[in-house]
Design an enzyme around this catalytic site. Structure first.
Site, PDB file in Angstrom:
ATOM      1  N   ARG A 119       3.997   1.262   8.577  1.00  0.00           N
ATOM      2  CA  ARG A 119       3.547   0.649   7.319  1.00  0.00           C
ATOM      3  C   ARG A 119       4.040  -0.799   7.181  1.00  0.00           C
ATOM      4  O   ARG A 119       4.360  -1.264   6.083  1.00  0.00           O
ATOM      5  CB  ARG A 119       3.963   1.492   6.111  1.00  0.00           C
ATOM      6  N   HIS A 165      -2.723  -0.064 -13.545  1.00  0.00           N
ATOM      7  CA  HIS A 165      -2.635  -0.574 -12.177  1.00  0.00           C
ATOM      8  C   HIS A 165      -2.231  -2.042 -12.138  1.00  0.00           C
ATOM      9  O   HIS A 165      -2.015  -2.599 -11.069  1.00  0.00           O
ATOM     10  CB  HIS A 165      -3.970  -0.378 -11.457  1.00  0.00           C
ATOM     11  N   LYS A 171     -13.814   3.842  -6.275  1.00  0.00           N
ATOM     12  CA  LYS A 171     -13.793   4.523  -4.987  1.00  0.00           C
ATOM     13  C   LYS A 171     -14.876   4.000  -4.040  1.00  0.00           C
ATOM     14  O   LYS A 171     -15.984   3.704  -4.452  1.00  0.00           O
ATOM     15  CB  LYS A 171     -13.979   6.031  -5.181  1.00  0.00           C
ATOM     16  N   TRP A 197       2.356  -3.454   7.345  1.00  0.00           N
ATOM     17  CA  TRP A 197       1.395  -4.198   6.514  1.00  0.00           C
ATOM     18  C   TRP A 197       1.752  -4.062   5.036  1.00  0.00           C
ATOM     19  O   TRP A 197       1.818  -5.049   4.300  1.00  0.00           O
ATOM     20  CB  TRP A 197       0.006  -3.645   6.804  1.00  0.00           C
TER      21      TRP A 197
END
Length: 762
Positions: free
Chosen positions: A17, A698, A111, A19
């Site tokens: 991970r 978010h 999505k 990135w």
């Protein structure tokens, strides 16, 4: 006959991970822009090199991103909302669009088709100057060539899919804007071709669900592009389903290659090919390895597919590739040595899938004898997992067989239940609550890690969880929330937590995939029959309820979400797996109720994303998805209030399904979509409990009371105040305490103001 191996896209996040860690270090100012760009370049080139080392010939270039490939395309084409005009640097603009800032609302996120990946929705505004602002694919193509000597395959999102995914225009404007995209795409493709790109992959996943008129419209755009760039070798790539309904027209598009999904669209695409053939002057790119799941391919089945295709198509040129980008799979299984041998052997992550492509290529070009040993190994692996005891539990089969019609419905209709619940719960008008989780601070994560590593005892860990739970119960009481939650401090992930406590699941150590931005998830692996073992949430929920006179919600993840957010066995229908999960959750819900918990939330944020791309297939999916929820929740008393939660969906498609869930209260994420669901409710009725999220969790910004009040005010124009709830968009796990508390205080104050207004107007 020419046969090449290709990949459509590679996971971005790095084996460890790297990135994600680089992104988050940059966002928190731990590294500067120069270090960020240098590290990202290293990761990007490592990924290109890794695919070359696996033997892939057509290596995707440009699938790598700093956040999202749709956002990359939007920025590249100048789809930058005016509210971000004060930002000057590329990265400042880019990340403001993705994440928002203190003073700027982020672009909407939703999505990517029916996957668990999220993309940033492009925004069109009147007066927008569409042009090629930055030829990023060209830069990355030249980078791979210069740094690695690799002549890669640039990957771009096609104009039709891009604009269909965008918002901000009317249907009447669509054709005009689409034509405006021709010039920047012509420039993009011309420059790539001039730089030496041998083949350019143009992704058009939306082609799986277009009308005849839309396909004709798309064809005209491709003809306009071809006219200006006649020699560019374009691979028109479709995925996630078949293009059966429009196949006859699509194979006439002015492109040199067409990519079809023969995993998720196998039946439809084969049927279309048997009827219409495939042009001799085009290359058929065959998506034959599942890019969305983690199981080894059935090599015999894949080779049979190629035998069928070679008999039915005119072309002699094939590309062997995954069904879609490998973005949706973990990178490599080699670290998963803790798994049972039968499960480990049955897995294939991204790197293993690339190896499978090379095996298939060898069989097609050198004959099956060239992979004789590998074929035998694969056959043995498939036999072992199919005959596993974990996949053949008699108790699970018996429970499924015993189901009756009454197991799928509540005893009384909603109106009568809600009256009984109001008496039992004594909640005010416009009750306030949260969606479930509270901040998972560094201390929470570190303590869990110490417990898992044996540094602290079970008793010490439980004491810590109880301390956090009590702290947040007190915070909620002080803020003035009406229905409280325990905070889920014991949970790493809303699906993983339950999977760890149910039979039939297994877990990887490093099976991470990107969900959105830097957020990565490690989906459970459903490899066997799912069954209840012991209580999963009772202890923490009952403890939280003992601390307060206010109502505390039990918090569960619903069967369809557990299914859709897991890697699921592929030997039985998904419906059957969903029913198995529902039966296990039904047992847990009954235990919560018998322990005195009067409100139980069963989250289904992923219900919409599991819908097939084609409208003709929706009803079958919605029927069993709704039945799964009802099976889990229908055995409780009328006085027990069932809540559910959904997020990031095109809700107009499933309003009837939401109604059919028969939940007493549904909370829906709506703030980031700028009131779209409120507009949906103007044209339909929803006569059950509902909470429309009043702020976007978010983003790190703390919305004002007035912002939230405005959403409440708009919502009450289409929702009955008697049934309306006030809540955030989603769980608050990823936010910081100093963001959460003032935001919830503003939310409660907005609720009080709304109640006062309703009383004044009564």
């Amino acid at each position: 006959m020419a046969i090449q191996t290709s990949n459509l896209g590679y996971p971005r996040i790095g084996l460890q991970r790297e990135w994600k860690k680089t992104l988050e270090a940059f966002w928190s100012n731990k590294i500067d822009e120069e270090q960020f760009l240098t590290t990202m370049k290293e990761i990007r080139l490592q990924h290109v090199k890794a695919q070359q080392e696996k033997g892939i010939e057509l290596i995707p270039i440009g699938d790598f991103t700093y956040y999202d490939h749709v956002l990359d395309t939007a920025y590249m084409l100048g789809f930058i909302p005016s509210r971000f005009s004060e930002f000057t640097s590329y990265l400042d603009v880019y990340f403001a669009m993705a994440r928002g800032s203190k003073d700027h609302v982020a672009s909407e996120m939703t999505k990517w088709f029916n996957t668990n990946y999220h993309y940033i929705v492009p925004e069109y505004e009147e007066g927008l100057q569409i042009s090629l602002k930055d030829n990023r694919p060209l830069r990355l193509y030249e980078e791979a060539k210069q740094e690695l000597g690799i002549d890669g395959k640039p990957v771009i999102l096609g104009p039709y899919t891009f604009l269909k995914l965008a918002k901000g225009y009317t249907q009447e404007q669509f054709a005009t804007i689409l034509k405006q995209l021709v010039a920047p795409y012509v420039q993009l493709l011309s420059e790539l071709h001039a730089a030496g790109a041998q083949i350019i992959q143009v992704d058009e996943p939306i082609f799986a669900s277009l009308t005849k008129e839309e396909v004709q419209q798309a064809k005209e755009i491709y003809e306009a592009i071809r006219k200006e760039v006649p020699n560019a070798n374009l691979l028109l790539q479709t995925y996630f389903d078949s293009v059966e309904e429009n196949y006859e027209e699509i194979i006439t598009f002015p492109v040199s290659s067409i990519g079809l999904d023969f995993v998720h669209g196998k039946e439809g695409n084969l049927h279309a090919i048997s009827k219409y053939g495939f042009p001799a002057d085009k290359t058929l790119a065959v998506g034959c390895i599942d890019g969305r799941n983690i199981w080894r391919a059935d090599l015999d089945e894949v080779l049979t597919l190629f035998t069928t295709l070679q008999k039915q198509v005119q072309t002699k040129d094939f590309i062997v590739q995954p069904s879609c980008s490998l973005l949706h799979t973990p990178i490599d299984k080699t670290e998963e040595t803790h798994l049972s041998t039968e499960l480990f052997d049955a897995l294939a992550f991204a790197n293993q899938k690339l190896e499978e492509l090379v095996l298939i290529h060898s069989a097609l070009t050198q004959g099956t004898e060239s992979i004789h040993n590998e074929l035998e190994t694969y056959r043995n692996v498939h036999h072992t997992i199919r005959s596993s005891a974990a996949r053949n539990r008699e108790d699970v089969k018996a429970a499924r067989t015993a189901l009756k019609e009454e197991d799928f419905s509540r005893p009384l209709p909603f109106e009568k239940r809600y009256e009984l619940q109001q008496v039992a719960l004594k909640l005010p008008l416009l009750p306030t609550t949260t969606i479930g989780s509270f901040p998972q601070t560094t201390e929470v994560r570190q303590t869990r890690k110490e417990w898992r590593n044996g540094v602290i005892s079970n008793e010490q860990y439980e004491q810590f969880i109880e301390k956090e739970t009590e702290k947040w119960i007190r915070y909620q009481e002080e803020i003035g929330l009406d229905v409280l939650v325990h905070g889920e401090f014991e949970r790493t992930d809303m699906v993983e937590y339950f999977g760890e406590r149910l039979a039939g699941f297994s877990f990887t150590k490093n099976g991470w995939v990107q969900s959105y931005g830097s957020r990565c998830v490690k989906p459970p692996v459903i490899y066997g029959d799912v069954a209840f073992i012991n209580g999963m949430t009772i202890k923490e929920t009952v403890y939280a309820q003992s601390l307060t006179e206010k109502v505390v919600k039990g918090m569960l993840t619903g069967p369809v979400t557990i299914l859709n957010w897991s890697f699921v066995r592929n030997d039985i229908p998904r419906k059957e797996v969903s029913y198995q999960i529902a039966l296990a959750l039904r047992h847990e819900i009954e235990l919560l109720e018998s322990s005195g918990i009067r409100v139980i939330q069963v989250d289904e944020p992923a219900l919409r994303e599991g819908m097939p791309l084609k409208e003709k297939d929706w009803d079958a999916y919605i029927t069993w998805a709704v039945q799964s929820f009802l099976l889990a929740t229908s055995s409780v008393a009328n006085e027990t209030q069932i809540h559910t939660h959904m997020c990031y969906s095109n809700f107009e498609d499933i309003v009837d399904a939401i109604r059919a869930l028969d939940a007493d209260v549904i909370s829906i994420e709506t703030s980031r979509s700028h009131g779209e669901f409120i507009d949906t409710l103007k044209h339909t009725t929803y006569e059950k409990g509902i909470g429309l999220g009043v702020y976007d969790i978010h983003s790190p910004r703390v919305p004002s009371k007035d912002e939230m009040y405005k959403i409440v005010e708009q919502s009450l124009k289409v929702c009955d105040p008697k049934y309306f709830w006030i809540n955030p968009d989603c769980g608050l796990k990823t936010r910081r305490t100093e963001e959460v508390i003032p935001a919830l205080e503003h939310m409660v104050q907005a609720a009080k103001d709304a109640r006062s207004l309703l009383k004044t107007n009564a």
